[in-house]
Design a protein around this motif. Structure first.
Motif, mmCIF file in Angstrom:
data_model
loop_
_atom_site.group_PDB
_atom_site.id
_atom_site.type_symbol
_atom_site.label_atom_id
_atom_site.label_comp_id
_atom_site.label_asym_id
_atom_site.label_seq_id
_atom_site.Cartn_x
_atom_site.Cartn_y
_atom_site.Cartn_z
ATOM 1 N N ASP A 115 -18.163 18.818 -14.807
ATOM 2 C CA ASP A 115 -18.165 20.121 -15.477
ATOM 3 C C ASP A 115 -18.884 21.173 -14.628
ATOM 4 O O ASP A 115 -18.451 22.329 -14.541
ATOM 5 N N GLU A 116 -19.974 20.764 -13.999
ATOM 6 C CA GLU A 116 -20.695 21.682 -13.102
ATOM 7 C C GLU A 116 -19.814 22.087 -11.929
ATOM 8 O O GLU A 116 -19.756 23.259 -11.546
ATOM 9 N N ALA A 117 -19.104 21.113 -11.368
ATOM 10 C CA ALA A 117 -18.215 21.407 -10.241
ATOM 11 C C ALA A 117 -17.078 22.323 -10.662
ATOM 12 O O ALA A 117 -16.708 23.255 -9.942
ATOM 13 N N GLU A 118 -16.519 22.083 -11.856
ATOM 14 C CA GLU A 118 -15.422 22.924 -12.342
ATOM 15 C C GLU A 118 -15.875 24.370 -12.502
ATOM 16 O O GLU A 118 -15.151 25.310 -12.133
ATOM 17 N N ALA A 119 -17.074 24.564 -13.045
ATOM 18 C CA ALA A 119 -17.590 25.924 -13.217
ATOM 19 C C ALA A 119 -17.737 26.618 -11.865
ATOM 20 O O ALA A 119 -17.435 27.809 -11.726
ATOM 21 N N GLU A 120 -18.167 25.868 -10.860
ATOM 22 C CA GLU A 120 -18.347 26.465 -9.531
ATOM 23 C C GLU A 120 -17.000 26.798 -8.890
ATOM 24 O O GLU A 120 -16.872 27.807 -8.195
ATOM 25 N N VAL A 121 -15.996 25.963 -9.128
ATOM 26 C CA VAL A 121 -14.647 26.235 -8.607
ATOM 27 C C VAL A 121 -14.149 27.588 -9.107
ATOM 28 O O VAL A 121 -13.513 28.347 -8.375
ATOM 29 N N LEU A 122 -14.440 27.908 -10.360
ATOM 30 C CA LEU A 122 -13.914 29.120 -10.981
ATOM 31 C C LEU A 122 -14.705 30.374 -10.636
ATOM 32 O O LEU A 122 -14.253 31.484 -10.932
ATOM 33 N N GLU A 123 -15.871 30.218 -10.031
ATOM 34 C CA GLU A 123 -16.666 31.369 -9.607
ATOM 35 C C GLU A 123 -16.157 31.913 -8.275
ATOM 36 O O GLU A 123 -15.572 31.192 -7.471
ATOM 37 N N SER A 124 -16.408 33.202 -8.030
ATOM 38 C CA SER A 124 -16.041 33.809 -6.748
ATOM 39 C C SER A 124 -17.253 34.039 -5.848
ATOM 40 O O SER A 124 -17.153 33.927 -4.620
ATOM 41 N N VAL A 125 -18.392 34.387 -6.447
ATOM 42 C CA VAL A 125 -19.611 34.692 -5.688
ATOM 43 C C VAL A 125 -20.597 33.548 -5.869
ATOM 44 O O VAL A 125 -20.866 33.115 -6.997
ATOM 45 N N HIS A 126 -21.142 33.069 -4.742
ATOM 46 C CA HIS A 126 -22.010 31.892 -4.760
ATOM 47 C C HIS A 126 -23.304 32.196 -4.002
ATOM 48 O O HIS A 126 -23.254 32.738 -2.892
ATOM 49 N N PRO A 127 -24.452 31.833 -4.567
ATOM 50 C CA PRO A 127 -25.724 32.100 -3.890
ATOM 51 C C PRO A 127 -25.906 31.218 -2.659
ATOM 52 O O PRO A 127 -25.409 30.082 -2.604
ATOM 53 N N LEU A 128 -26.631 31.768 -1.685
ATOM 54 C CA LEU A 128 -26.985 31.008 -0.494
ATOM 55 C C LEU A 128 -28.419 30.512 -0.607
ATOM 56 O O LEU A 128 -29.281 31.216 -1.156
ATOM 57 N N PRO A 129 -28.721 29.340 -0.097
ATOM 58 C CA PRO A 129 -30.120 28.882 -0.066
ATOM 59 C C PRO A 129 -30.974 29.872 0.721
ATOM 60 O O PRO A 129 -30.587 30.302 1.813
ATOM 61 N N ALA B 263 -24.425 30.291 5.522
ATOM 62 C CA ALA B 263 -23.124 30.669 4.987
ATOM 63 C C ALA B 263 -22.022 29.741 5.511
ATOM 64 O O ALA B 263 -21.112 29.370 4.762
ATOM 65 N N LEU B 264 -22.074 29.369 6.779
ATOM 66 C CA LEU B 264 -21.062 28.462 7.325
ATOM 67 C C LEU B 264 -21.130 27.098 6.641
ATOM 68 O O LEU B 264 -20.107 26.509 6.282
ATOM 69 N N HIS B 265 -22.337 26.621 6.452
ATOM 70 C CA HIS B 265 -22.540 25.333 5.792
ATOM 71 C C HIS B 265 -22.005 25.383 4.359
ATOM 72 O O HIS B 265 -21.279 24.478 3.908
ATOM 73 N N GLU B 266 -22.330 26.454 3.646
ATOM 74 C CA GLU B 266 -21.922 26.595 2.253
ATOM 75 C C GLU B 266 -20.423 26.879 2.138
ATOM 76 O O GLU B 266 -19.757 26.392 1.216
ATOM 77 N N ALA B 267 -19.878 27.646 3.072
ATOM 78 C CA ALA B 267 -18.440 27.944 3.047
ATOM 79 C C ALA B 267 -17.624 26.664 3.186
ATOM 80 O O ALA B 267 -16.615 26.478 2.493
ATOM 81 N N ALA B 268 -18.045 25.783 4.075
ATOM 82 C CA ALA B 268 -17.322 24.523 4.262
ATOM 83 C C ALA B 268 -17.338 23.704 2.967
ATOM 84 O O ALA B 268 -16.305 23.155 2.555
ATOM 85 N N ARG B 269 -18.490 23.630 2.325
ATOM 86 C CA ARG B 269 -18.588 22.879 1.068
ATOM 87 C C ARG B 269 -17.698 23.488 -0.006
ATOM 88 O O ARG B 269 -16.955 22.779 -0.697
ATOM 89 N N LEU B 270 -17.745 24.794 -0.154
ATOM 90 C CA LEU B 270 -16.996 25.457 -1.213
ATOM 91 C C LEU B 270 -15.490 25.381 -1.001
ATOM 92 O O LEU B 270 -14.725 25.219 -1.957
#
Length: 326
Positions: free
Chosen positions: A124-138, A177-184
């Motif tokens: 459910d957490e993953a599904e919510a993240e799939v539907l988001e467009s903007v994601h925070p960076l560490p 951002a590169l690390h997070e972009a690959a994951r997303l």
């Protein structure tokens, strides 16, 4: 990846098994477009795919061929198959795609497969993240992932990321951002041409290229990464394999599909059933959602007993899902 979801695998009972990644079938060549070096395949029962071919391996209309799906269909695009060899007989499925457990083991070979409530919460957490467009960076800032018809655009924003050395701060943000972009992109099931608009200027191109290769390494084979351009963008080409998850979860207008809402409703019924013992439960929702939920409720009843009733309320907004003890 770093305790964040990296992949979400979704299979539904109405999926066409002929069009799932890795499925092998006998197909009939329906037509050939030499100018496009592409053949159009009939996989049977209305399923279709395209087959790219080399000039010296042009198939013949009416020919039976054995193929494997290498890219699932996506909105407005057919599945892409690869040639395995000649075949005989009518179009038919020869071997289904790997099941979910086998696919999970490919991505996490040594990890324990967890099921039940814990797995559901993480999904459910993953599904919510799939539907988001903007994601925070560490460490601050964010990235916006925006798929379009032509490409996937990723914009890096520094936000309130702090530090005395501005150049160091922007470098750290771009590496994150590169690390997070690959994951997303893996999580969302996105591929094709990707353009990343990096923050700042005067980039350390070699460091960023090395970071991108490491971040997108798990997506090989088929990854191509270009250097940072004069306008501060990095372009990549990623293989398209699975269907983008947003197309499974939502319609072309971005609204959640009736099936997705029905899944959420049935999960709420299941949760309440576990919390309230033998209580009878009633759910209220919009009629299209109730229709989509009906076969799922049958499955739930088979597991937990005849305790559930779904009421279709014409006055209910599509996304309102109500569950209560009767």
């Amino acid at each position: 990846m770093d305790d964040r979801p990296e992949r979400l695998l979704i299979r539904r009972d109405d999926d066409d098994p002929r069009l799932l990644l890795g499925a092998r079938s006998v197909a009939r060549v329906a037509s050939v477009e030499p100018a496009l070096a592409t053949a159009f395949l009939d996989l049977g029962a209305g399923a279709e795919a395209i087959l790219p071919f080399k000039p010296d391996a042009r198939p013949v209309v009416g020919q039976s061929v054995e193929v494997e799906i290498r890219s699932e269909p996506r909105r407005g695009k057919q599945a892409v198959a690869r040639w395995l060899g000649p075949a005989e007989g009518a179009p038919r499925l020869l071997a289904p795609a790997a099941d979910l457990e086998s696919e999970l083991r490919v991505h996490a070979r040594d990890a324990e497969i967890v099921t039940g409530r814990t797995a559901r919460d993480v999904a459910d957490e993953a599904e919510a993240e799939v539907l988001e467009s903007v994601h925070p960076l560490p460490g601050g800032g964010d990235i916006a992932v925006e798929p379009t018809r032509a490409l996937v655009s990723i914009d890096v924003d520094l936000g309130v990321r702090k530090g005395a050395d501005a150049k160091r701060v922007t470098r750290q943000a771009n590496l994150a951002a590169l690390h997070e972009a690959a994951r997303l992109l893996r999580l969302k099931g996105l591929g094709g041409i990707v353009v990343i608009d990096l923050v700042g200027r005067g980039h350390d191109g070699q460091a960023l290229l090395a970071a991108a290769r490491a971040a997108f390494g798990p997506d090989n084979p088929g990854v191509a990464i270009g250097p940072v351009g004069r306008f501060g963008t990095m372009e990549l080409s990623l293989p398209r394999r699975s269907r983008p998850l947003v197309e499974i979860l939502a319609g072309p207008d971005g609204a959640l599909s009736d099936r997705t809402l029905a899944q959420r409703l049935v999960r709420r019924l299941e949760t309440e059933a576990e919390a309230q013992g033998g209580a009878r439960l009633i759910a209220r929702c919009a009629p299209p959602v109730a229709a989509a939920a009906a076969p799922l409720v049958v499955q739930l009843t088979e597991r937990l007993g005849a305790r559930f009733h779904v009421e279709a309320d014409p006055a209910s907004p599509r996304e309102r899902l109500e569950v209560a003890a009767q």
